[in-house]
Design a protein around this motif. Structure first.
Motif, mmCIF file in Angstrom:
data_model
loop_
_atom_site.group_PDB
_atom_site.id
_atom_site.type_symbol
_atom_site.label_atom_id
_atom_site.label_comp_id
_atom_site.label_asym_id
_atom_site.label_seq_id
_atom_site.Cartn_x
_atom_site.Cartn_y
_atom_site.Cartn_z
ATOM 1 N N GLU A 158 0.842 -1.189 0.000
ATOM 2 C CA GLU A 158 0.000 0.000 0.000
ATOM 3 C C GLU A 158 0.879 1.241 0.000
ATOM 4 O O GLU A 158 1.620 1.496 0.949
ATOM 5 N N LYS A 169 1.386 5.364 -2.313
ATOM 6 C CA LYS A 169 0.845 6.290 -3.307
ATOM 7 C C LYS A 169 1.532 6.031 -4.645
ATOM 8 O O LYS A 169 2.702 5.643 -4.686
ATOM 9 N N GLU A 206 -7.718 3.911 -7.383
ATOM 10 C CA GLU A 206 -8.192 4.950 -6.474
ATOM 11 C C GLU A 206 -7.008 5.618 -5.774
ATOM 12 O O GLU A 206 -6.136 4.963 -5.209
ATOM 13 N N GLY A 207 -6.970 6.933 -5.847
ATOM 14 C CA GLY A 207 -5.874 7.695 -5.243
ATOM 15 C C GLY A 207 -4.697 7.931 -6.172
ATOM 16 O O GLY A 207 -3.799 8.715 -5.845
ATOM 17 N N MET A 262 -2.321 9.468 -8.754
ATOM 18 C CA MET A 262 -2.113 10.851 -9.173
ATOM 19 C C MET A 262 -1.317 10.884 -10.470
ATOM 20 O O MET A 262 -0.449 10.051 -10.693
ATOM 21 N N GLN A 302 -6.207 13.476 -9.777
ATOM 22 C CA GLN A 302 -6.193 12.280 -8.945
ATOM 23 C C GLN A 302 -7.451 11.482 -9.228
ATOM 24 O O GLN A 302 -8.517 12.054 -9.495
ATOM 25 N N VAL A 344 -10.476 9.775 -8.042
ATOM 26 C CA VAL A 344 -11.334 9.809 -6.857
ATOM 27 C C VAL A 344 -12.704 9.258 -7.239
ATOM 28 O O VAL A 344 -13.334 9.745 -8.187
#
Length: 342
Positions: free
Chosen positions: A207, A209, A231-232, A234, A332, A334
């Motif tokens: 996990e 970014k 999801e998340g 960028m 991003q 979302v």
């Protein structure tokens, strides 16, 4: 990369239709023809020759870097004005003779801007990098990102490459980032490989970014990909379909009405490319009876004089080398959609 090419074709078509409906350029209608190069340099040259035989006076293209470099050599020899929506390598510009311009950032600029964005927005301090060393787009961005990351005080805790021959299993690269304690993985790659990386990161319980560049745009449309895994995510991209400004919303509505889909950055780049051509033609007073070479010479001079407010940037301008000057933006994922980041 079919998602890119289709988006470019459609985005340009909307701009052409709008301009023609409003009276054209210098009172003349635009004739528009699209050829598919299939992201292949040899086929791109064949497509270029087909368009030349058709009577092309200016070229919007190509969509991706390697074919664009091949075609830029041809447009340089023929002195044809060329503007690429999305081919981002500096080699695209150097392959021409001053006749090639870009709508998108160059790869080095994307790398620098990504590092600056991550640092300025305090997204992470420990960075892992996964990139394609066999691809000029990916390796060009990575090189500049790494250099700028150090300047910005970011700590590169892992760096791992893959090649075109090894782009299905990313376990080694992900494990290296995980072991290094990466708080964010920067991967300047295309969406197909990125979808595999996100799925494999999930399966190994990693996990973190993830941050990419414009090649990531299209990941939500990958067939059989679980978009919840993105999801998340960028990405540095000059366009977000959810932006509330009138120009963006009008374009999104027109695109959805025509193609039953939400436009991505590539569609916006191509839309802007047509309007950039219009602005430069009007600045140079280009007329259809001019030779292709004379049109090119006139357009080269005009491009350094104009400023364009487009979907992918406001007050856009161009250097003599063909690079655009505009501010970077990021989006991003979302709730399964791209959202503009502040």
């Amino acid at each position: 990369t079919a998602i890119y090419g289709t988006a470019v074709k459609n985005g340009a078509q909307i701009a052409v239709d709008e301009i023609n409906a409003a009276g054209g350029i210098n009172g003349k209608q635009i004739e528009y023809r699209f050829e598919d190069d299939q992201n292949d340099a040899e086929k791109a040259v064949n497509a270029y020759n087909t368009l030349k035989d058709w009577g092309m006076q200016m070229l919007v293209g190509t969509t991706t870097t390697a074919p664009c470099i091949a075609v830029a050599g041809k447009t340089a020899s023929d002195n044809v004005f060329q503007i690429t929506p999305s081919a981002s390598s500096p080699d695209v510009l150097s392959s021409g003779n001053g006749n090639v311009f870009q709508v998108c950032f160059t790869d080095p600029n994307q790398g620098v801007a990504s590092a600056q964005y991550i640092a300025e927005n305090k997204l992470a301090t420990k960075i892992g990098i996964i990139y394609d060393s066999s691809d000029v787009y990916s390796s060009g961005i990575e090189e500049k990102f790494e250099a700028e990351a150090k300047t910005q005080g970011l700590n590169i805790v892992s760096k791992a490459a893959f090649t075109a021959d090894s782009k299905t299993d990313f376990g080694t690269q992900l494990q290296k980032a995980k072991d290094g304690g990466a708080e964010l993985v920067f991967h300047p790659i295309y969406y197909t490989e990125a979808s595999l990386i996100l799925a494999q990161a999930d399966s190994m319980g990693f996990e973190t970014k993830f941050f990419g560049c414009d090649g990531m745009d299209g990941i939500l449309g990958v067939e059989n990909f679980d978009t919840s895994l993105a999801e998340g995510l960028m990405l540095l991209t000059p366009f977000a379909a959810d932006s509330t400004d009138e120009k963006t919303q009008n374009f999104v509505k027109a695109y959805k009405d025509a193609y039953k889909d939400t436009p991505n950055q590539f569609a916006a780049d191509a839309y802007d490319a047509i309007y950039i051509i219009k602005a430069a033609m009007e600045e140079a007073n280009v007329t259809p009876d001019m030779s292709v070479s004379d049109i090119c010479d006139a357009m080269e001079g005009a491009m350094t004089q104009i400023k364009v407010d487009g979907l992918t940037g406001t007050n856009m301008s161009w250097t003599e080398e063909g690079e655009p000057e505009k501010d970077p933006k990021a989006v991003q994922v979302v709730d399964g959609a791209y959202k503009a980041m502040e």
